[in-house]
Design a protein around this motif. Structure first.
Motif, PDB file in Angstrom:
ATOM      1  N   HIS A 192      75.165 -26.990  15.438  1.00  0.00           N
ATOM      2  CA  HIS A 192      76.139 -27.805  16.688  1.00  0.00           C
ATOM      3  C   HIS A 192      78.286 -27.174  17.186  1.00  0.00           C
ATOM      4  N   PRO A 193      78.278 -26.319  16.120  1.00  0.00           N
ATOM      5  CA  PRO A 193      79.575 -25.891  16.602  1.00  0.00           C
ATOM      6  C   PRO A 193      79.545 -24.290  17.460  1.00  0.00           C
TER       7      PRO A 193
ATOM      8  N   ASN B 167      84.516 -24.016  11.681  1.00  0.00           N
ATOM      9  CA  ASN B 167      83.355 -24.461  12.613  1.00  0.00           C
ATOM     10  C   ASN B 167      85.090 -24.553  13.724  1.00  0.00           C
TER      11      ASN B 167
ATOM     12  N   SER C 126      84.950 -25.839  17.535  1.00  0.00           N
ATOM     13  CA  SER C 126      83.697 -27.199  18.975  1.00  0.00           C
ATOM     14  C   SER C 126      85.312 -26.973  19.522  1.00  0.00           C
TER      15      SER C 126
ATOM     16  N   ASP D 251      87.730 -27.207  11.789  1.00  0.00           N
ATOM     17  CA  ASP D 251      87.566 -27.879  11.080  1.00  0.00           C
ATOM     18  C   ASP D 251      86.787 -26.492   9.576  1.00  0.00           C
TER      19      ASP D 251
ATOM     20  N   ARG E 268      81.580 -31.277  12.399  1.00  0.00           N
ATOM     21  CA  ARG E 268      80.711 -31.017  13.408  1.00  0.00           C
ATOM     22  C   ARG E 268      79.456 -30.724  12.536  1.00  0.00           C
ATOM     23  N   ALA E 269      78.897 -32.003  12.289  1.00  0.00           N
ATOM     24  CA  ALA E 269      78.064 -31.988  12.156  1.00  0.00           C
ATOM     25  C   ALA E 269      76.860 -32.274  12.592  1.00  0.00           C
ATOM     26  N   THR E 270      77.431 -33.185  14.126  1.00  0.00           N
ATOM     27  CA  THR E 270      76.657 -33.642  15.019  1.00  0.00           C
ATOM     28  C   THR E 270      76.701 -32.484  15.970  1.00  0.00           C
ATOM     29  N   GLU E 271      76.271 -32.828  17.532  1.00  0.00           N
ATOM     30  CA  GLU E 271      75.956 -32.616  17.898  1.00  0.00           C
ATOM     31  C   GLU E 271      77.028 -32.907  19.543  1.00  0.00           C
TER      32      GLU E 271
ATOM     33  N   ARG F   3      81.437 -33.407  18.309  1.00  0.00           N
ATOM     34  CA  ARG F   3      83.000 -33.709  17.448  1.00  0.00           C
ATOM     35  C   ARG F   3      82.905 -34.793  16.948  1.00  0.00           C
TER      36      ARG F   3
ATOM     37  N   ALA G  92      73.621 -32.708  10.646  1.00  0.00           N
ATOM     38  CA  ALA G  92      72.988 -34.642  11.161  1.00  0.00           C
ATOM     39  C   ALA G  92      72.385 -33.898  12.301  1.00  0.00           C
ATOM     40  N   ASP G  93      70.601 -34.462  11.918  1.00  0.00           N
ATOM     41  CA  ASP G  93      69.573 -33.789  12.581  1.00  0.00           C
ATOM     42  C   ASP G  93      68.572 -35.203  12.174  1.00  0.00           C
TER      43      ASP G  93
END
Lengths: 246, 246, 246, 246, 246, 246
Positions: free
Chosen positions: C23-24, C40, C42, C115, E68-71, E73, E121-122
């Motif tokens: 994602h990042p 990461n 972002s 991060d 930033r595990a997700t689409e 932050r 994460a997905d």
């Protein structure tokens, strides 16, 4: 005979130093016996959300003690992450008292923050804070006038505070120091105007009670003490005192 | 020529008032130019959990500013409910510095809390706090000795701090006031002992960098300033200074 | 001979894996010996309040450890409800370091969040975080360029960090692992550019001190180590490294 | 003529329902006009740290409102993560008032928690809470006696509270509803014993002041109202009222 | 045909890497499609207060995502100062699930902390966390056995989790990725033992509902998927799997 | 035979009192055996940030217990400064359930806050809260219709909740009281519409498991109980029930 040799109707020595620190619009160091409080009034060019667009201002107070202002060190409220109930009670009292003698329409959309920081405590910190906060606020208003940011003096009256109490021997005494306060059966904080009208009256008998006649005795003692305190405020303010047409 | 007329290698006027407030075991008001910090050392008869039963003590520092110590009023950390990163960084720095010159075995199972409260800020508050905290801590230790609570002086060396920096014109300057600090390319805080050894060195070039030769220039300026500061500490401590066999 | 068999001037094995998570805008896993940090970067299309409308951007860093990144499990800061002083100190250091090598005008009104999450700790996590954060930030900037969201490379220089220290035997050593760090008398973190200029210098002797000549010895060791680290960054960045006209 | 048709010296309709919920040692629903407060007294077999081992007990109060007890919904204090100043002020007042009429030696090492939860608010919630809290506490003490956990009745006196005020038309009125309270120039909360002695007196003139003669007028009105309220408490307590040898 | 080409009853690719980091007693990286979770089991030699002295242990879980595990932050929970409701719900679910298959008497007075940190994460992060947490916990128990700190295997059964759902086209599907999850009418998380018994069942139709027959269809799909997942766990555990006499 | 004499498929006595307090748009007291919950629906003329300008509304729930709603007093969440995981889980469940039966487009840019405050607890507080919250929300919507603030009834279906469980003797029982709940092996909360469709299903076997056939048995028991509960809701709503064309 009281612990520090005073008569029952005698105030402690009180001094008010103006312009104590350089940044605030109004800055005062007040000492009442061994109690020492820095009172700084700061003017901010905006008001809290509930007043926006109303063309009037706001005044609010904050109160704190240095950790070692007291006999035992207290943990900082910032470290604990919350403000104690006692602190909230005192800062609400200071703010309400000041709002009784200021015309908020006349300061425009401004907030006056009055910070009362106790650097040494020996009883009566909340009443010393009110007495000093009034002087600091007046100085800040005079500065707004001098800078031509406002047109008229917003302060409508003098304002001072002191405490009275009943000793375990049932005597009424004026201006309690810490030792007296911790032994007293009753503690009554009085906030008054220059005309001798009440602004706030907070009497409490933790684990004790008081009679109507004891109340009257205390009220008389306090009223006479407050007249003297207002004279000390006038001296400290000098010229500025004349701008208060109370 | 600097903003306040000083030479590049010249300290601001510094005063150290001992016994500033009555309750703490050691109490100091330090002024460095217009920067004023109250440093109070409090002795508590217990240690944090990680030291219990080890027969040695602990020393820790807290740092805060009055809301209107600065040009603009800052919101109190107790109102925000959390301590800012800058504050934590500073109090950790003060604590680490003091621990370098105190023999914690010699204070027994006690904690010394050193509260540094800035009442007026004009640059260099953290270095003023370290310099004042050292004096307050020494006074508290002397009191422990006089009260025969400890047997030997736990302070092993003098300790003082100052800042040096590089101006936009690439000149190295000593003891920056707020105006100089806010314009400087580089800011280096130095903490040193009475023997000229480093305790802490924190150099930072926010949005800028510095060369090894600039570092050397700053280190020399700071070292010479710190010698003068330690002399001022010795004067303030008087007799007590002799108990430090550094 | 060091605990892991290295010479005093020898770095631990370092790897930098780019595009570590999907994602990042920039994602890196950096390993320095047994220390492993996910960095990461972002990009967010807005800036903090104090920068709004100024046409320039901001870069800020956050740092955390998994609870069991260390030998003993640490309580999560989210469970405690507050961020530790050490964490704040580190994330402020990472942020300041990055701001020294990025032209914030060139990223427009965007914030880059970096991060740094330590998944395994064995000493040097803050310097590994800075070194990895620089690579992640560079990758995010390259992506902004490729997506034609910005016109010029905002990264102005290489940036890397390492630690040096003095052992109890008074030897200067490079790139301390946890065991060495916990025994060292002095710990000095160095952040440098590709031109060998200092960005940050944080030396501390908790319960110890260091001499000017020890400082020099450490600075030389660190400078030579940082040159090697920047070469590893260049390898990891490949083509992208060329866009930095430092 | 008042908004709800009452004379100036007339109380609102007051009911006190005992045993309102099943779990607490003492449980009361008090209604004062449209104000409704649940007062629950809980007995816990331990005391706060500062009293441990002293053989005496403690009593403390907590106060809250359901979010929609008021005309506009209020955000829950648990969601905000902190207790408001007004809430703290009120719960401190309730606790202090109760401590004036209970002999804490007689309850042994126990804490009585008195929870006052406002389910509908129409002015006078704090005085209703005190009046109800006294009844709930008495019920809990009677239960301790019946269960032979304590030997003597610890309640030493009756305790009730009401408010008096000055209208904009300068009339003194008793037991203000919300509408009256929000318009009044002065608001005075009185807490009294069965003997007509003061326990607490809190008079405030937010943005107004009051004269000594207005104070006297209010005190007389309140004293007469409190006598009637104590009769209602006696009715609600029935038999249990006799155990208070005040 | 599903977005990633799978059949409705087809799991995503799942891998379980054991001994992923070096410090924890049990450490696992689980990947389920693009979802990646580090699951670390830490053994601590004490129990929470409510269990002290009872001779039995406790197991509890914590769950978090890298920002930033997700689409987009997410703000760190440590920065916000509180743990989100979703996080609490998930960590309570993981803890309850593990407690269904562990005999807490057999681990003595120890706490097993299972930290589940999502690094990418997905969709399905909570079920992946449970599946990985079971393996990490088993590894930690095997280590306790090998170190002869406990005598018998406390794990009583296999445990795995997955999600099933109903698409907008009313089709039941197994193991939803993020895209499917965000569009689904119904989402049902199933936690099962190696014997096909339910441990937890959490079905929710945000803004939708589901019929009993749809529930049955989902339960069948989930049951068949969970059998395959438990086989993957057995492979990952190797020898250790045999110690579970479920 | 159950502890309170009921058959396994028998509900506790349930009453729903409408217009329980005067301020909220919809106010209900629901009692289920000894469980008593006040459910207040408040309509606010604005929506959370993520919905602004979208022309649709939002509904959210909050849940709390009075400190002494339970056998043992619980510390207030406002005093602890944070909301417990259990509380968050429950209020998220109530909110999601309500969103399944309300057409948020039809309430315009408004938020409905549903406050569920347990004043006495004896098991099943969350399902009582959902059942009562539905009635309070319906009343608030009817009021919006009557005040002509909205044009069509936004409630699309009935909604009720109950719990079912498996006893240690493996019997399925309906509507568990606290005693039964604390002993049960399995606890399944069911939320259903007036058409018998599932909205939420949360089954948990803390330290136990359940078989598919036990699940079926519980689902049948719950479905038959929920039909009776919806009839009680219809009675309480009277006329208003007809406006729900489910």
């Amino acid at each position: 005979m009281r612990i520090d040799g005073r008569r029952n109707d005698e105030l402690r020595n009180m001094t008010i130093t103006t312009n104590f620190t350089k940044h605030p619009e109004g800055s005062v160091l007040i000492t009442v016996g061994d109690t020492k409080v820095i009172c700084n009034a700061s003017v901010e060019k905006r008001v809290p959300p509930f007043l926006r667009g109303e063309g009037k201002g706001w005044i609010t107070a904050e109160y704190a003690m240095l950790p070692r202002a007291t006999e035992q060190r207290n943990i900082r409220e910032s470290s604990k992450g919350k403000v104690a109930g006692r602190t909230m009670e005192i800062q609400r009292l200071i703010g309400r008292s000041l709002r009784a003698v200021i015309d908020l329409e006349k300061i425009g959309e401004r907030t006056i923050w009055v910070d009362c920081d106790v650097i040494q405590a020996d009883g009566g910190t909340r009443t010393a804070a009110i007495t000093g906060a009034f002087v600091a606020t007046t100085l800040a208003c005079v500065k707004l006038l001098e800078d031509e940011l406002i047109k008229e003096m917003p302060i409508t009256n003098f304002l001072a505070a002191t405490s009275v109490g009943i000793t375990p021997e049932s005597e009424a005494i004026l201006d309690l120091c810490y030792d007296e306060d911790s032994k007293a059966n009753v503690d009554l904080n009085m906030v008054m105007t220059g005309q001798g009208e009440f602004v706030e009256l907070q009497g409490t008998g933790e684990e004790a009670t008081f009679t109507p006649s004891q109340l009257n005795e205390m009220l008389q003692l306090g009223t006479s003490g407050l007249k003297q305190i207002i004279d000390i405020q006038k001296d400290a303010l000098g010229e500025a005192a004349n701008s208060i047409h109370s």
